[in-house]
Structure formats: C-alpha cells, structure tokens
Design an enzyme around this catalytic site. Structure first.
Site, PDB file in Angstrom:
ATOM      1  N   ASP A 175      -4.891  14.337  21.925  1.00 60.65           N
ATOM      2  CA  ASP A 175      -3.669  14.066  21.167  1.00 60.65           C
ATOM      3  C   ASP A 175      -3.770  14.527  19.720  1.00 60.65           C
ATOM      4  OD1 ASP A 175      -2.590  13.004  23.431  1.00 60.65           O
ATOM      5  OD2 ASP A 175      -2.532  10.928  22.725  1.00 60.65           O
ATOM      6  N   ASP A 192       0.815  -1.208   0.000  1.00 65.18           N
ATOM      7  CA  ASP A 192       0.000   0.000   0.000  1.00 65.18           C
ATOM      8  C   ASP A 192       0.854   1.267   0.000  1.00 65.18           C
ATOM      9  OD1 ASP A 192      -2.310  -1.442  -0.096  1.00 65.18           O
ATOM     10  OD2 ASP A 192      -2.764  -1.278   2.043  1.00 65.18           O
ATOM     11  N   GLY A 193       2.023   1.208   0.645  1.00 63.40           N
ATOM     12  CA  GLY A 193       2.909   2.370   0.633  1.00 63.40           C
ATOM     13  C   GLY A 193       3.383   2.709  -0.769  1.00 63.40           C
ATOM     14  N   ARG A 243      -9.835  18.922  22.661  1.00 63.72           N
ATOM     15  CA  ARG A 243      -8.570  18.885  23.386  1.00 63.72           C
ATOM     16  C   ARG A 243      -8.152  17.429  23.497  1.00 63.72           C
ATOM     17  NH1 ARG A 243     -11.712  22.821  25.532  1.00 63.72           N
ATOM     18  NH2 ARG A 243     -10.769  24.874  25.918  1.00 63.72           N
ATOM     19  N   ASN A 273      -6.149   8.015   2.006  1.00 60.46           N
ATOM     20  CA  ASN A 273      -6.506   7.416   3.286  1.00 60.46           C
ATOM     21  C   ASN A 273      -7.005   8.429   4.306  1.00 60.46           C
ATOM     22  OD1 ASN A 273      -6.014   4.790   2.584  1.00 60.46           O
ATOM     23  ND2 ASN A 273      -4.005   4.664   3.548  1.00 60.46           N
ATOM     24  N   GLU A 274      -6.132   9.353   4.710  1.00 60.57           N
ATOM     25  CA  GLU A 274      -6.513  10.254   5.787  1.00 60.57           C
ATOM     26  C   GLU A 274      -5.599  11.460   5.894  1.00 60.57           C
ATOM     27  OE1 GLU A 274      -3.387   8.007   6.718  1.00 60.57           O
ATOM     28  OE2 GLU A 274      -5.167   6.863   7.300  1.00 60.57           O
TER      29      GLU A 274
END
EC number: 2.7.1.23
Length: 266
Positions: free
Chosen positions: A150, A45-46, A148, A122-123
C-alpha cells in the site's frame, strides 16, 4: 522579542489568541507575522504543524510553544488554565531551547523539472495513485529491497508517535538523530518479499525510493498532500535534515512523560 499567535480557529482558541496578543503587546513585545522570534500555537498538533510549515524558512531563529484547546496535543505543553503562567514566563523568564530532528525529503521528477525539497516534523508518506506501490528501496546507494504494497512511511523520532506508531513502528526518543521507514501492508509471498519490519536509519544514512512502472505517486509531508500526482516522480530521497525544529521550554516536560500522557494515562 517579536511574536505571533496562531489559532486553530474555534471560539476558545480565538479568545485565547486575543488574550495572549493583548497581554504581550501591553508588555511591549512586538507582534510580527513575518519574522517572529516565537510562534505561540493555540489549538492542537495540526495548528502547530501548519505554523511550522509557515515558518520553516527561519527555523534557526524561531522557537515554538503550544497551548492545547482540545485533547492533549503532543506538541502542546500548556493547557488553557495555564495561559497566565505561560505569559508571565514569556515576558519575564529566559526560555530553554529544545531541538528535535527533522526529515528532509527531496523529490526528483522525470521531466527535468528542478527537484523539490521539503522538511517534515512528523513524516513523509508515499502511496500509489492506482493499485499497489512498487519501488526500489536504496540505503546508502545500495539496493535493499523492492517494495510492493500500500505504501511507505518515513518518520522522524518525534513523528514516530504519529502514523508510524499506527503502522507498528517503534517510538524513538527525539535525542536520536534518525529516521524510521515503516511499511503499509506489504505483499509478502514466495514471489515477492520485503523485510516486513520497520528500519531505523542513523543520521549519516540516506534512503532513496525509486518508483517503477511509470506510476504516479501520492506524497504527503506531515498531513499535507503534495500536488505531485499529475507528474511522474522518479525518486524520493529521505534523510535526517540539517535543520531542527526548536521549542521554547519554560519547565521540564520529559518526552516519555509526554508519550505516557498521550497514550496511556487517563
């Protein structure tokens, strides 16, 4: 037809790349790195994600097909043992085009610099460079919450099986023109409150993240980290892109079968 073969760079992938290029050139297909009609990726996939970003300026003219040379790639339908069959299809068989929705990300800066526009398969993820991320989340121009935590992840339907899934988001079928917003370790107590649940937004809705406290953000598009951490990002706008990524299909490969083989089947 013009084609290009993108390899992951390992020995097996490079060997298959050479075999594919030789066979297609012998069939009088044209190798063209600048304006290919088809991009064949050999790796995982990369490898596909890199090829997509290399050619995302011609998505309406280019189709992708993938061969996985490691673990089963989510975007790679073919195994090395099936390369001969795939090449026969490419040379002799018209292919069906399957199109998946993409995420459009527009980043606006505080220094009057031109906004930057990106496309994600993807994102897009947003994190603070120091401490917790604090930002207002607007949906359709209305403030929804102040986040608020991560960070936040905005994913496509096909990308819902990637980082979004690890965050507890839902898996969406790519026929749904939508985006999904998932939280990374949100802070929820009697002072701070977020929804604490993934949100699925339809095609006509825009999500705007307004960073506050003058913090610098770490933004990734797919697995690429953008060089924005040295500048103050004011807003990050996300919505379903007008463009789509096109895949060349020579045989049925249902989405839920792909999900099952990736996560459930041995």
């Amino acid at each position: 037809m013009k084609f290009i073969v993108a390899s992951r760079g390992d020995t097996l992938s490079n060997e298959l790349q050479q075999v594919i290029e030789n066979r297609l050139c012998q069939a009088e297909l044209i190798k063209d790195t600048r304006s290919p009609d088809m991009v064949i990726t050999v790796g995982g996939d990369g490898t596909f994600l890199q090829a997509f970003h290399d050619y995302n300026d011609r998505l309406d003219q280019t189709a992708f097909v993938g061969i996985h040379t490691g673990h089963l790639g989510f975007y790679a339908d073919w195994s090395p043992s099936e390369v001969d069959a795939l090449l026969t299809h490419i040379i002799k068989t018209p292919y069906q085009v399957i199109a998946y929705p993409l995420l459009e990300v527009v980043i606006r800066y505080a220094n009057n610099r031109e906004p930057a526009r990106y496309l994600a398969v993807n994102e897009c993820t947003v994190k603070s460079m120091e401490g917790s991320l604090v930002c207002h989340v607007e949906i359709k121009g209305e403030t929804f919450e102040t986040f608020r935590g991560d960070g936040l992840c905005m994913s496509t339907p096909s990308g819902s099986t990637a980082y979004n899934k690890a965050l507890g988001g839902a898996i969406l079928h790519p026929s749904l023109a939508s985006i999904q917003l998932s939280e990374m370790a949100s802070i929820n107590n009697r002072v701070y409150r977020t929804l604490g649940s993934p949100l699925v937004l339809p095609q006509h809705h825009t999500c705007l993240l307004k960073l506050i406290n003058g913090e610098k953000a770490q933004v990734t598009i797919d697995h690429f980290t953008l060089p924005v951490h040295q500048e103050k990002v004011e807003t990050i706008q996300c919505r379903v892109a007008e463009e789509k990524v096109r895949f060349a299909r020579f045989r049925p490969f249902p989405f839920w079968k792909r999900v099952k083989e990736s996560f459930i089947s041995d």
